[in-house]
Design an enzyme around this catalytic site. Sequence first.
Site, PDB file in Angstrom:
ATOM      1  N   THR A 394       1.055  -1.183   0.089  1.00 12.80           N
ATOM      2  CA  THR A 394       0.022   0.025   0.069  1.00 12.80           C
ATOM      3  C   THR A 394       0.838   1.383  -0.011  1.00 12.80           C
ATOM      4  OG1 THR A 394      -1.617  -1.350   1.113  1.00 12.80           O
ATOM      5  CG2 THR A 394      -1.796   1.004   1.558  1.00 12.80           C
ATOM      6  N   THR A 412      -3.378   0.610  -3.025  1.00 12.45           N
ATOM      7  CA  THR A 412      -2.494  -0.449  -2.727  1.00 12.45           C
ATOM      8  C   THR A 412      -3.054  -1.608  -4.016  1.00 12.45           C
ATOM      9  OG1 THR A 412      -2.016  -1.990  -1.083  1.00 12.45           O
ATOM     10  CG2 THR A 412      -4.443  -1.588  -1.228  1.00 12.45           C
ATOM     11  N   ASP A 436      -8.128  -9.716   1.566  1.00 14.45           N
ATOM     12  CA  ASP A 436      -8.645  -8.786   2.719  1.00 14.45           C
ATOM     13  C   ASP A 436     -10.180  -9.300   3.078  1.00 14.45           C
ATOM     14  OD1 ASP A 436      -6.329  -7.349   3.280  1.00 14.45           O
ATOM     15  OD2 ASP A 436      -7.025  -5.385   2.066  1.00 14.45           O
ATOM     16  N   SER A 465     -11.094  -2.938   4.040  1.00 21.34           N
ATOM     17  CA  SER A 465      -9.823  -2.430   4.080  1.00 21.34           C
ATOM     18  C   SER A 465      -9.589  -1.798   5.323  1.00 21.34           C
ATOM     19  CB  SER A 465      -9.608  -1.290   2.922  1.00 21.34           C
ATOM     20  OG  SER A 465      -8.480  -0.671   2.994  1.00 21.34           O
ATOM     21  N   GLY A 487       0.602  -0.364   5.667  1.00 17.01           N
ATOM     22  CA  GLY A 487       1.062  -1.091   6.987  1.00 17.01           C
ATOM     23  C   GLY A 487       0.010  -2.089   7.174  1.00 17.01           C
ATOM     24  N   GLY A 488      -0.863  -2.347   6.195  1.00 17.98           N
ATOM     25  CA  GLY A 488      -1.877  -3.505   6.666  1.00 17.98           C
ATOM     26  C   GLY A 488      -2.696  -2.978   7.779  1.00 17.98           C
TER      27      GLY A 488
HETATM   28  O1  DON Z   1      -6.869  -2.295   2.408  1.00 17.38           O
HETATM   29  C1  DON Z   1      -5.994  -2.945   3.329  1.00 17.38           C
HETATM   30  O2  DON Z   1      -6.290  -2.621   4.469  1.00 17.38           O
HETATM   31  C2  DON Z   1      -4.683  -3.679   3.054  1.00 17.38           C
HETATM   32  N1  DON Z   1      -4.864  -4.329   1.590  1.00 17.38           N
HETATM   33  C3  DON Z   1      -3.607  -2.716   2.926  1.00 17.38           C
HETATM   34  C4  DON Z   1      -2.303  -3.297   2.502  1.00 17.38           C
HETATM   35  C5  DON Z   1      -1.325  -2.819   3.287  1.00 17.38           C
HETATM   36  O3  DON Z   1      -1.264  -1.693   3.656  1.00 17.38           O
HETATM   37  C6  DON Z   1       0.161  -3.133   2.684  1.00 17.38           C
HETATM   38  N2  DON Z   1       1.329  -2.428   2.709  1.00 17.38           N
HETATM   39  N3  DON Z   1       1.888  -2.076   3.504  1.00 17.38           N
END
Ligand code: DON
Length: 594
Positions: A394, A412, A436, A465, A487-488
């Site tokens: 992301t 992302t 997700d 998300s 950051g997921g």
């Molecule tokens: O939408 C979301 O919450 C995840 N797909 C975000 C993924 C993410 O932040 C990966 N990066 N660092």
Amino acid sequence: MLARISRTLLLFLLTFAFLAAPFAPTQSQAATTASAHALIRQPVRAEHGMVASAERIASQVGIDVLKRGGNAVDAAIATAFALAVTYPSAGNLGGGGFMMIRLRDGRTTAIDYREMAPSAATRNIFQDEKGNLIQGEGSSLIGYRAAGVPGTVAGMELAFKKYGSGKLSWAELIEPARKLAAEGFPIYGYLARNLVKKKDQFAPYEDSRKIFLNDGKFYQEGEVLRQPELAATLRRLQKNGAREFYEGETARLIAADMKQHNGLITMEDLRGYVAKERVPVRTTYRGYEVITMPPSSSGGVILIEMLNILEGYNLHEMGWSSADRYHLMAEAMRRAYADRAEYLGDADFANVPVAGLIDKNYAARQRSTINMTHASTSAEVRAGHPVGAESSETTHFSIVDAEGNAVANTYTLNESFGSKVVAKGTGFLLNDEMDDFAAKPGTPNYYGLIQGERNAVAPHKRPLSAMTPTFVLRKDGTLWFAIGSPGGSTIINTVLQVITNIIDYEMNIQQAIDAPRIHHQWMPDELAYEPYGLSTDTLHLLEARGHKVYVRPNAGWTTGEGYMGNAQGIMLEEKTGTRLGASDPRGDGAAIGY
Ligand code: DON
């Protein structure tokens, strides 16, 4: 001379106070711990406009658009297309995201261009006949089936048509990206390392291998990466508009490759994709208005629930580095993430009790379950009972233009480089956003998040998300700052900590981003912190209260080992309106102003 002595003394006292902070927090220490971070860095200053993104060339593309008279939305579109070329781990055409827009007249809106599940994606599609999650090809994480129908191009078009300045054409906004793809750009260290790290995952996919592994020869830092197929795709988008992606040659290439590899996305799925404008969610935190992203992201709702819980405590007085603050943060995070697991999903499909979850009375009830001296256990903290509930890599950039229009955009491919599949002939990577969803409700996803029925897979649904592009206003209603991060699962907590660092501890935007972060997501029941981010003494104090504290190893989805997020923020200085840009030291990005 006297001034010099007293400055030295002050520095000594500040250092001492910072080191001693965990033991006896007092009000004056709250100020000094914040001041200790002032020794780090000042934000980038500029008079007119500012772009803070995760990659320098893309920030410059945005600034060039602003200089040519484009507004923040135009710059956001150009930056997003540029990142799709220069930051392929997360910048994308084949993914999706969320754009928050605040116009200078105060109107604020949210564009949801999250991916949608293809029509063949049913509840148990990622489970085998025994009900176990499928691994490898066919899973929600890698290969053709991991991809949801991409939303980025439709999202950019919606933003362009409704909120662009009209001074630059769609084709002009895509041109810098097309040129970067055609002529190439020198590969920077982070990208070179990251590509090698993913070599085994790229290898099975012909176009991915050719483009990103240089056909097995790999790229050295400084070598030029040219992406001719991507340049051709961008050229088609320039000529034929966004519908090209969903109905034209690009759509045909995606659908044909999907068909050949047992993927799910069809021409009909692509034709049916819609980006949607949504009403942002809002709260006030200590009198400052916070405006953020509604579902299909959980980010805004969960951020607001945490802020509402924390508002009932005097964090300033506790001191930034006190065990009390960490304890409260973790308890607020635990409760809000438990609610996320139970109540959040695509609100177009599931009943999401948004109003109940962001209600201040609900936060007060949540607060009454927090014990200052003992950590709760996540097993005992189940989702709360908000009003209206029924059973059942992301990248972020922030932009402010000379007029005061602002954009906070997070988008992302999900994991770094998404599904690792480049749809044949298109030159761009497809997302693995299907992970997700709760591929099996109750079982953790890639980020360890447990999710519920409201986020089960269903045709045309958007996976939940955590992305949290956010604006905070001053008490007079003008824009104060824009912020967001990748950051997921940690995204929401990163945004939370930046906001409280600024409001409760008076940090400048750069300090607030630099400061070490913690993370709790209910399950697993652990309080994670960044390497060197917590003093050992404080750690022991937290353990004594019952927290399971742990230093993060390489988390796999951030740019640095064990660090959380890569926030990009812009603040407007009080009185002068100077744009203060801040890019996270955890990444390689840049805030550029003019
Ligand atoms: O939408 C979301 O919450 C995840 N797909 C975000 C993924 C993410 O932040 C990966 N990066 N660092």
